[in-house]
Design an enzyme around this catalytic site. Structure first.
Site, PDB file in Angstrom:
ATOM      1  CB  SER A   4       2.939  24.187 -11.892  1.00  0.00           C
ATOM      2  OG  SER A   4       3.921  24.820 -12.651  1.00  0.00           O
ATOM      3  CB  VAL A  13       1.344  14.640 -11.644  1.00  0.00           C
ATOM      4  CG1 VAL A  13      -0.367  13.998 -11.550  1.00  0.00           C
ATOM      5  CG2 VAL A  13       2.129  13.615 -11.134  1.00  0.00           C
ATOM      6  CB  CYS A  14       0.556  19.676 -13.801  1.00  0.00           C
ATOM      7  SG  CYS A  14       0.548  19.765 -11.976  1.00  0.00           S
ATOM      8  CB  ALA A  15       3.008  17.726 -18.115  1.00  0.00           C
TER       9      ALA A  15
END
Length: 166
Positions: free
Chosen positions: A54, A59-61
């Site tokens: 997501s 971490v995804c960002a």
């Protein structure tokens, strides 16, 4: 199949594991403008496919921002970020973070990408963090299924693989 955990708990990945040397599986996902996008839309380009659970999580960002920063430093490479987020959420996030050098793509409708690349987490209907580099002939040249979904991928190895792909 890759052994992957989410918050240290084993999860089931749906689909077939993709390996170096495989022909890249096709996929159908949605752009932020709700247009259908497929692998053939990026023909003759090297593709660095960054898969995140997501885009709105830490971490995804960071992963998406890192590949956005590196995207224009690698010749003939298109960076794609794929998640299960709705296209509207991706578009909002991209605009908030001034992401302009990569495409964010949503797999929410059919999980077509997740199933074809073996990254759909059955228990959560999210995609497992992973990286795929696909050359201009659609042959997979690099694969990383991140063992613990909350961990970062090996950015340097992925970027080097993208630089080496033709």
């Amino acid at each position: 199949m890759a052994n992957v955990t989410f918050q240290q708990e084993p999860v089931t990945l749906v689909g077939n594991e993709v390996k170096v040397g495989d022909e890249a599986p096709s996929f159908k996902v949605l752009s932020n403008d709700l247009e259908e996008v497929t692998l053939t839309d990026y023909k003759e380009k090297v593709k660095l496919i960054s898969v995140v659970p997501s885009i709105d999580t830490g971490v995804c960002a960071e992963q998406t921002k890192r590949f956005n920063e590196e995207a224009d430093q690698i010749e003939n490479v298109k960076v794609l970020t794929v998640s299960m987020d709705l296209p509207f959420a991706q578009k909002r996030w991209v605009n908030q973070h001034d992401i302009k050098k990569l495409d964010t793509l949503s797999d929410h409708r059919d999980a077509h990408f997740g199933k074809n690349y073996g990254v759909l987490i059955e228990e959560l209907r999210l995609l497992a963090r992973s990286i795929f580099v696909v050359d201009s002939n659609n042959i997979v040249t690099y694969v990383e299924y991140v063992k613990e979904v909350s961990n970062h991928p090996d950015y340097d190895a992925a970027l080097e693989a993208a630089r080496q792909a033709k």
